[in-house]
Design a protein around this motif. Structure first.
Motif, mmCIF file in Angstrom:
data_model
loop_
_atom_site.group_PDB
_atom_site.id
_atom_site.type_symbol
_atom_site.label_atom_id
_atom_site.label_comp_id
_atom_site.label_asym_id
_atom_site.label_seq_id
_atom_site.Cartn_x
_atom_site.Cartn_y
_atom_site.Cartn_z
ATOM 1 N N VAL B 4 -2.192 5.143 6.739
ATOM 2 C CA VAL B 4 -2.063 5.568 5.347
ATOM 3 C C VAL B 4 -3.468 5.704 4.769
ATOM 4 O O VAL B 4 -4.282 4.781 4.854
ATOM 5 C CB VAL B 4 -1.244 4.557 4.531
ATOM 6 N N THR B 32 9.536 6.738 1.626
ATOM 7 C CA THR B 32 9.321 5.980 0.401
ATOM 8 C C THR B 32 7.876 5.519 0.338
ATOM 9 O O THR B 32 7.310 5.095 1.345
ATOM 10 C CB THR B 32 10.240 4.746 0.356
ATOM 11 N N PHE B 34 5.163 3.142 -2.182
ATOM 12 C CA PHE B 34 5.133 2.089 -3.182
ATOM 13 C C PHE B 34 3.734 2.011 -3.772
ATOM 14 O O PHE B 34 2.746 2.177 -3.071
ATOM 15 C CB PHE B 34 5.487 0.735 -2.548
ATOM 16 N N TYR B 36 1.185 -0.589 -5.840
ATOM 17 C CA TYR B 36 0.961 -1.970 -6.231
ATOM 18 C C TYR B 36 -0.340 -2.077 -7.027
ATOM 19 O O TYR B 36 -1.245 -1.267 -6.902
ATOM 20 C CB TYR B 36 0.823 -2.868 -4.990
ATOM 21 N N THR B 49 8.302 2.374 -7.222
ATOM 22 C CA THR B 49 8.758 2.869 -5.927
ATOM 23 C C THR B 49 9.034 4.351 -6.065
ATOM 24 O O THR B 49 9.712 4.761 -7.031
ATOM 25 C CB THR B 49 10.049 2.145 -5.510
ATOM 26 N N ILE B 93 -3.165 -0.290 -4.907
ATOM 27 C CA ILE B 93 -2.920 -0.050 -3.481
ATOM 28 C C ILE B 93 -1.566 0.622 -3.306
ATOM 29 O O ILE B 93 -0.577 0.215 -3.939
ATOM 30 C CB ILE B 93 -2.901 -1.342 -2.642
ATOM 31 N N ARG B 97 6.439 3.810 3.777
ATOM 32 C CA ARG B 97 7.425 3.368 4.762
ATOM 33 C C ARG B 97 8.147 4.589 5.299
ATOM 34 O O ARG B 97 8.570 5.447 4.534
ATOM 35 C CB ARG B 97 8.426 2.424 4.109
ATOM 36 N N TYR B 102 15.807 -0.125 5.140
ATOM 37 C CA TYR B 102 14.970 -0.919 4.253
ATOM 38 C C TYR B 102 14.113 -1.917 5.027
ATOM 39 O O TYR B 102 13.041 -2.301 4.565
ATOM 40 C CB TYR B 102 15.845 -1.676 3.258
ATOM 41 N N ASN B 103 14.601 -2.354 6.191
ATOM 42 C CA ASN B 103 13.864 -3.402 6.897
ATOM 43 C C ASN B 103 12.859 -2.818 7.881
ATOM 44 O O ASN B 103 12.765 -3.235 9.029
ATOM 45 C CB ASN B 103 14.842 -4.353 7.596
ATOM 46 N N GLN B 104 12.115 -1.835 7.403
ATOM 47 C CA GLN B 104 11.029 -1.250 8.173
ATOM 48 C C GLN B 104 9.703 -1.587 7.502
ATOM 49 O O GLN B 104 9.644 -1.767 6.288
ATOM 50 C CB GLN B 104 11.199 0.276 8.264
ATOM 51 N N PRO B 105 8.631 -1.672 8.287
ATOM 52 C CA PRO B 105 7.342 -2.103 7.715
ATOM 53 C C PRO B 105 6.797 -1.133 6.667
ATOM 54 O O PRO B 105 6.992 0.076 6.761
ATOM 55 C CB PRO B 105 6.419 -2.139 8.936
ATOM 56 N N GLN B 106 6.096 -1.712 5.716
ATOM 57 C CA GLN B 106 5.294 -0.929 4.803
ATOM 58 C C GLN B 106 3.850 -0.959 5.333
ATOM 59 O O GLN B 106 3.344 -2.015 5.695
ATOM 60 C CB GLN B 106 5.329 -1.515 3.388
ATOM 61 N N HIS B 107 3.226 0.202 5.318
ATOM 62 C CA HIS B 107 1.843 0.305 5.777
ATOM 63 C C HIS B 107 0.970 0.667 4.586
ATOM 64 O O HIS B 107 1.279 1.612 3.860
ATOM 65 C CB HIS B 107 1.727 1.346 6.881
ATOM 66 N N PHE B 108 -0.118 -0.071 4.421
ATOM 67 C CA PHE B 108 -0.917 0.050 3.208
ATOM 68 C C PHE B 108 -2.124 0.960 3.370
ATOM 69 O O PHE B 108 -2.716 1.073 4.459
ATOM 70 C CB PHE B 108 -1.401 -1.340 2.773
ATOM 71 N N GLY B 109 -2.495 1.584 2.257
ATOM 72 C CA GLY B 109 -3.760 2.296 2.176
ATOM 73 C C GLY B 109 -4.888 1.308 1.924
ATOM 74 O O GLY B 109 -4.660 0.102 1.778
#
Lengths: 112, 117
Positions: B4, B32, B34, B36, B49, B93, B97, B102-109
């Protein structure tokens, strides 16, 4: 809604020792529990995750355990190294939604 | 995999300026995304979201007219902080996903450090 408590807030260990961080959650419908490592000024990185149909998961020096009955999950790091020093966040999915609720974080310091 | 990209990494601007932050999934389609906000030495607070092609869902207390979110494609979401003021200074941030579960990882920038003078 979901509430995640994380302890301890700071943890200092000697290189080679083990480190354990614990989290509790409130929503019994939560089914996904990731752990993230964040170094200062950098992105949170997923290090391990566990789903509610599994009680334990291991990846080399890192393991996570989940107790659904007690609603708590823990991160275990063995043979710690100075590069493990960072802030670690646990998170839990808010049941029935795609949102994650994060704990307040644990600052881990591994002393050489 | 699961990279990301977030841009810019740092913004310093005058009060009253609007600032746009981009979040791109480089090697997967992000169903999706997100957004933060993270204050110094604190946890990640979800702001909103966004799902591709639909309006963002904002968390309680987050002003949707202040923080405009657009998720026009499966690889791009933008956050615009409108008429920014010093109290909007923070670390923003995004995460992304893939898939529909829903139970898949979120990957952050990498995050954007916003400083309003």
């Amino acid at each position: 809604g979901e509430n995640v408590e994380q302890h301890p807030s700071t943890l200092s260990v000697q290189e080679g020792d083990s480190a354990v961080i614990k989290c509790t959650y409130s929503d019994s419908a939560s089914n996904y529990f990731p752990w993230y490592k964040q170094e200062l000024g950098k992105r949170p990185q997923l290090i391990i995750d566990i789903r509610s149909n599994v009680g334990e998961k291991k990846d080399q020096r890192i393991a996570v355990t989940l107790n659904k009955t007690a609603k708590h999950f823990s991160l275990h790091i063995t043979e710690t190294q100075p590069e493990d020093s960072a802030v670690y966040f646990c998170a839990a999915s808010q049941g029935g939604s795609e949102k994650l609720v994060f704990g307040k974080g644990t600052k881990l310091t591994v002393n050489p | 995999g699961a990279v990301v990209s977030q841009h810019p990494s740092r913004v310093i601007c005058k009060s009253g300026t609007s600032v746009k932050i981009e979040c791109r999934s480089l090697d997967f389609q992000a169903t999706t995304m997100f957004w933060y906000r993270q204050f110094p030495k604190q946890s990640l607070m979800l702001m909103a979201t966004s799902n591709e092609g639909s309006k963002a869902t904002y968390e309680q207390g987050v002003e949707k007219d202040k923080f405009l979110i657009n998720h026009a494609s499966l690889t791009l979401s933008t956050l615009t902080v409108t008429s920014a003021h010093p109290e909007d200074s923070s670390f923003y941030i995004c995460s992304a996903r893939g898939g529909t579960a829903y139970n898949q990882p979120q990957h952050f920038g990498d995050g954007t450090r916003l400083s309003i003078l």
